[in-house]
Design a protein around this motif. Structure first.
Motif, PDB file in Angstrom:
ATOM      1  N   ALA A   1       0.833  -1.215   0.000  1.00 57.02           N
ATOM      2  CA  ALA A   1       0.000   0.000   0.000  1.00 57.02           C
ATOM      3  C   ALA A   1       0.860   1.255   0.000  1.00 57.02           C
ATOM      4  O   ALA A   1       0.598   2.202  -0.760  1.00 57.02           O
ATOM      5  CB  ALA A   1      -0.931  -0.006   1.210  1.00 57.02           C
TER       6      ALA A   1
ATOM      7  N   ALA B   1       1.142   3.884  -3.143  1.00 51.96           N
ATOM      8  CA  ALA B   1       0.763   5.271  -2.876  1.00 51.96           C
ATOM      9  C   ALA B   1       1.948   6.219  -3.061  1.00 51.96           C
ATOM     10  O   ALA B   1       1.811   7.304  -3.633  1.00 51.96           O
ATOM     11  CB  ALA B   1       0.204   5.402  -1.466  1.00 51.96           C
TER      12      ALA B   1
ATOM     13  N   ILE C   1       0.508   1.144   6.808  1.00 47.79           N
ATOM     14  CA  ILE C   1      -0.868   1.280   6.345  1.00 47.79           C
ATOM     15  C   ILE C   1      -1.411   2.672   6.668  1.00 47.79           C
ATOM     16  O   ILE C   1      -2.073   3.296   5.835  1.00 47.79           O
ATOM     17  CB  ILE C   1      -1.754   0.177   6.950  1.00 47.79           C
ATOM     18  CG1 ILE C   1      -1.405  -1.175   6.322  1.00 47.79           C
ATOM     19  CG2 ILE C   1      -3.234   0.481   6.753  1.00 47.79           C
ATOM     20  CD1 ILE C   1      -2.056  -2.352   7.002  1.00 47.79           C
ATOM     21  N   VAL C   2      -1.108   3.175   7.845  1.00 47.34           N
ATOM     22  CA  VAL C   2      -1.576   4.511   8.224  1.00 47.34           C
ATOM     23  C   VAL C   2      -0.942   5.579   7.351  1.00 47.34           C
ATOM     24  O   VAL C   2      -1.616   6.496   6.868  1.00 47.34           O
ATOM     25  CB  VAL C   2      -1.303   4.770   9.727  1.00 47.34           C
ATOM     26  CG1 VAL C   2      -1.494   6.216  10.083  1.00 47.34           C
ATOM     27  CG2 VAL C   2      -2.195   3.887  10.576  1.00 47.34           C
TER      28      VAL C   2
ATOM     29  N   TRP D   1      -2.470   5.386   3.927  1.00 50.19           N
ATOM     30  CA  TRP D   1      -3.829   5.926   3.965  1.00 50.19           C
ATOM     31  C   TRP D   1      -3.807   7.456   3.975  1.00 50.19           C
ATOM     32  O   TRP D   1      -4.580   8.101   3.265  1.00 50.19           O
ATOM     33  CB  TRP D   1      -4.557   5.387   5.193  1.00 50.19           C
ATOM     34  CG  TRP D   1      -5.944   5.886   5.344  1.00 50.19           C
ATOM     35  CD1 TRP D   1      -7.026   5.565   4.575  1.00 50.19           C
ATOM     36  CD2 TRP D   1      -6.399   6.827   6.309  1.00 50.19           C
ATOM     37  NE1 TRP D   1      -8.128   6.241   5.019  1.00 50.19           N
ATOM     38  CE2 TRP D   1      -7.774   7.020   6.094  1.00 50.19           C
ATOM     39  CE3 TRP D   1      -5.778   7.508   7.356  1.00 50.19           C
ATOM     40  CZ2 TRP D   1      -8.524   7.878   6.866  1.00 50.19           C
ATOM     41  CZ3 TRP D   1      -6.537   8.358   8.135  1.00 50.19           C
ATOM     42  CH2 TRP D   1      -7.893   8.551   7.875  1.00 50.19           C
TER      43      TRP D   1
ATOM     44  N   GLN E   1      -2.745   8.688   0.503  1.00 47.86           N
ATOM     45  CA  GLN E   1      -3.846   8.562  -0.458  1.00 47.86           C
ATOM     46  C   GLN E   1      -4.906   9.620  -0.218  1.00 47.86           C
ATOM     47  O   GLN E   1      -5.471  10.175  -1.164  1.00 47.86           O
ATOM     48  CB  GLN E   1      -4.454   7.174  -0.368  1.00 47.86           C
ATOM     49  CG  GLN E   1      -3.565   6.090  -0.903  1.00 47.86           C
ATOM     50  CD  GLN E   1      -4.123   4.708  -0.621  1.00 47.86           C
ATOM     51  OE1 GLN E   1      -5.249   4.554  -0.146  1.00 47.86           O
ATOM     52  NE2 GLN E   1      -3.322   3.684  -0.891  1.00 47.86           N
ATOM     53  N   ALA E   2      -5.187   9.896   1.045  1.00 47.10           N
ATOM     54  CA  ALA E   2      -6.184  10.925   1.367  1.00 47.10           C
ATOM     55  C   ALA E   2      -5.703  12.298   0.901  1.00 47.10           C
ATOM     56  O   ALA E   2      -6.514  13.123   0.446  1.00 47.10           O
ATOM     57  CB  ALA E   2      -6.451  10.943   2.865  1.00 47.10           C
TER      58      ALA E   2
END
Length: 108
Positions: free
Chosen positions: A40, A44, A96-97, A100, A103-104
């Motif tokens: 991920a 990203a 992962i955080v 995330w 991506q945000a």
């Protein structure tokens, strides 16, 4: 005559938590979480820096298997299971955080 005994739940629990299955399951789940975070974050990060999504997805998924194998085998060589699990679970969750959040930031 062979006697068949039913496995009691206490016996099954002692086998699972007694050091036979728990380390394998812990390393397996930790490896999965770590690889999920690495893939991920890799996708990203490379899309953030201008790479094509599908190219970065393919590259990260091709790298996932050999890296997962190496991490899985490394998980059994650690002297302390808690430090190995902390590295796998902590590293996976933190990647992962970060993925995330990245991506945000790209979407919004």
């Amino acid at each position: 005559m062979l006697l068949k005994k039913k496995a009691s739940s206490a016996f099954v629990l002692s086998v699972l938590l007694g050091g036979r299955v728990a380390p394998v399951v812990g390393v397996l789940l930790g490896t999965y979480l770590f690889i999920w975070g690495a893939v991920a974050l890799g996708i990203a990060g490379s899309v953030y820096f201008g790479s094509d999504f599908h190219a970065s997805e393919t590259a990260m998924l091709l790298l996932a298997f050999p890296v997962a194998l190496a991490i899985f085998l490394w998980g059994f060589t650690g002297k302390k299971a808690t430090s190995v699990w902390l590295a796998l679970y902590g590293g996976g969750i933190s990647m992962i955080v970060v993925a995330w959040l990245l991506q945000a930031q790209m979407v919004g």
